[in-house]
Design a protein around this motif. Structure first.
Motif, PDB file in Angstrom:
ATOM      1  N   GLY A 296       0.823  -1.224   0.001  1.00 59.13           N
ATOM      2  CA  GLY A 296      -0.172   0.077  -0.063  1.00 59.13           C
ATOM      3  C   GLY A 296       0.969   1.196  -0.055  1.00 59.13           C
ATOM      4  O   GLY A 296       1.511   1.669   0.902  1.00 59.13           O
ATOM      5  N   ALA A 308      -5.759   7.977   0.228  1.00 57.73           N
ATOM      6  CA  ALA A 308      -5.840   6.538   0.433  1.00 57.73           C
ATOM      7  C   ALA A 308      -4.937   5.482  -0.050  1.00 57.73           C
ATOM      8  O   ALA A 308      -3.880   5.833  -0.470  1.00 57.73           O
ATOM      9  N   THR A 310      -3.269   2.590  -1.527  1.00 60.16           N
ATOM     10  CA  THR A 310      -3.496   1.587  -2.911  1.00 60.16           C
ATOM     11  C   THR A 310      -2.364   0.745  -2.974  1.00 60.16           C
ATOM     12  O   THR A 310      -0.947   1.088  -3.036  1.00 60.16           O
ATOM     13  N   LEU A 313       1.444  -0.706  -6.552  1.00 58.99           N
ATOM     14  CA  LEU A 313       1.550   0.573  -7.436  1.00 58.99           C
ATOM     15  C   LEU A 313       3.158   0.658  -7.790  1.00 58.99           C
ATOM     16  O   LEU A 313       3.509   1.028  -8.970  1.00 58.99           O
TER      17      LEU A 313
END
Length: 369
Positions: A296, A308, A310, A313
């Motif tokens: 995250g 947020a 995520t 990535l």
């Protein structure tokens, strides 16, 4: 200013402007002219004895509520806190050029510090109780010059941090393990705490881990003096982690210029020596990990008031002299990438969930050994 979440920092605006055409023409000299104070260093008295017994001198500590470190990304549950005492030293939030050290009551500087604490120290809150002191930090320009004034400013800042650490040790539960963490200027002060207050003392046995993030640590000339080995295993306790994030193509000249001209903590030159590089996705040294290993990254909303988390990535790979590469396609976290594709300000937020898990994992190891 303090209501904004993680990325609105005047320092970075200046640096991003410098990172454009002007930086390409004038480079580091431009940064120095813009950010180094032209005034003489002004000596200030040390903190009064037991000054850090006053809760007003802490951004976070037991007994304070609604602190910056209590923030969590939407959807992330706090869970039962761990048993560690965590001492966190925030990075540079003072960018003034009219003095070398921040005033403790500087509202704008303190607001920026709280922004950083939300996105950095919050990752450690699941592991226990976070203590984050205010201190008369050196201005950003102190890192762009070798003048005596810069050294004096950093010494003054460190004296505050050391006084806060002494109060932390006096007030924290003596039966709990300790996590030490910092970023940038905070990480620099942490290296001195390790040398002067931890290495070769009984306190070293209480250290779960030291997160020296956003500051170069020479494996050859620095690490032996810090009293902790480099973390080489994901579940290792009593060790040190460090990384500096760059996207590709990376140009770490600004860091290497100062690093290679400096002397290590053991008195040997740092020139040409490799830096400690912990991959925060694996918790191991010199590792490579794909984006799928990233649990995250913090992605800000358009109003820059929250973020947020995520997953999947950002990859991470240690390489070269010890810099951490995040590849050539990182997500848009805001416009504050520094010259050279340096993602310094995002060292924690790029890997927030993995840092949180890393601290909990090392704490579990410490508690069972």
């Amino acid at each position: 200013m303090a209501r904004k979440f993680l990325y609105v920092v005047a320092t970075l605006i200046v640096l991003v402007i410098a990172g454009g055409v002007a930086y390409s023409l004038f480079g580091n000299a431009l940064l120095r002219r813009a950010m180094v104070p032209s005034v003489a260093f002004r000596a200030e008295p040390p903190m009064p004895a037991n000054a850090y017994g006053d809760r007003a001198l802490w951004f976070a500590r037991p007994g304070l509520t609604n602190t910056p470190v209590d923030w969590l990304p939407p959807g992330v549950a706090p869970g039962a806190p761990g048993n560690a005492e965590i001492f966190f030293i925030h990075p540079t939030s003072f960018v003034g050029t009219d003095r070398w050290n921040a005033a403790l009551d500087d509202g704008e500087t303190n607001g920026r510090a709280q922004i950083f604490l939300r996105g950095q120290a919050s990752a450690f809150a699941a592991a226990g109780r976070v203590w984050a002191p205010r201190y008369r930090q050196a201005t950003f320009g102190a890192f762009l010059t070798g003048d005596d004034a810069a050294r004096q400013a950093l010494d003054l800042a460190y004296r505050d941090v050391a006084a806060a650490f002494d109060q932390f040790l006096a007030d924290a539960d003596p039966n709990r393990p300790i996590i030490l963490a910092g970023h940038s200027q905070g990480a620099l002060h942490l290296t001195r705490l390790l040398r002067e207050r931890v290495a070769n003392t009984p306190l070293a046995r209480r250290i779960v881990a030291a997160y020296v993030v956003g500051w170069p640590v020479s494996r050859v000339a620095d690490l032996p003096a810090l009293g902790l080995p480099e973390c080489t295993a994901a579940d290792q306790a009593g060790c040190l982690l460090s990384w500096q994030s760059f996207a590709e193509p990376a140009d770490p000249t600004l860091i290497l210029e100062r690093y290679d001209a400096s002397t290590g903590f053991d008195g040997r030159p740092r020139s040409g020596t490799p830096m400690v590089c912990t991959n925060p996705l694996t918790g191991t040294a010199n590792a490579v990990a794909p984006a799928s290993a990233n649990a995250g990254t913090l992605i800000p909303d358009k109003a820059l008031e929250t973020a947020a988390m995520t997953p999947g990535l950002v990859p991470a790979a240690c390489g070269g002299r010890g810099f951490l590469s995040i590849g050539d396609g990182p997500p848009d976290l805001g416009p504050y990438v520094l010259p050279g594709n340096n993602w310094h300000v995002y060292d924690y937020s790029l890997f927030w969930a993995n840092v949180r898990a890393d601290a909990l994992r090392r704490l579990a190891t410490w508690e069972t050994r």
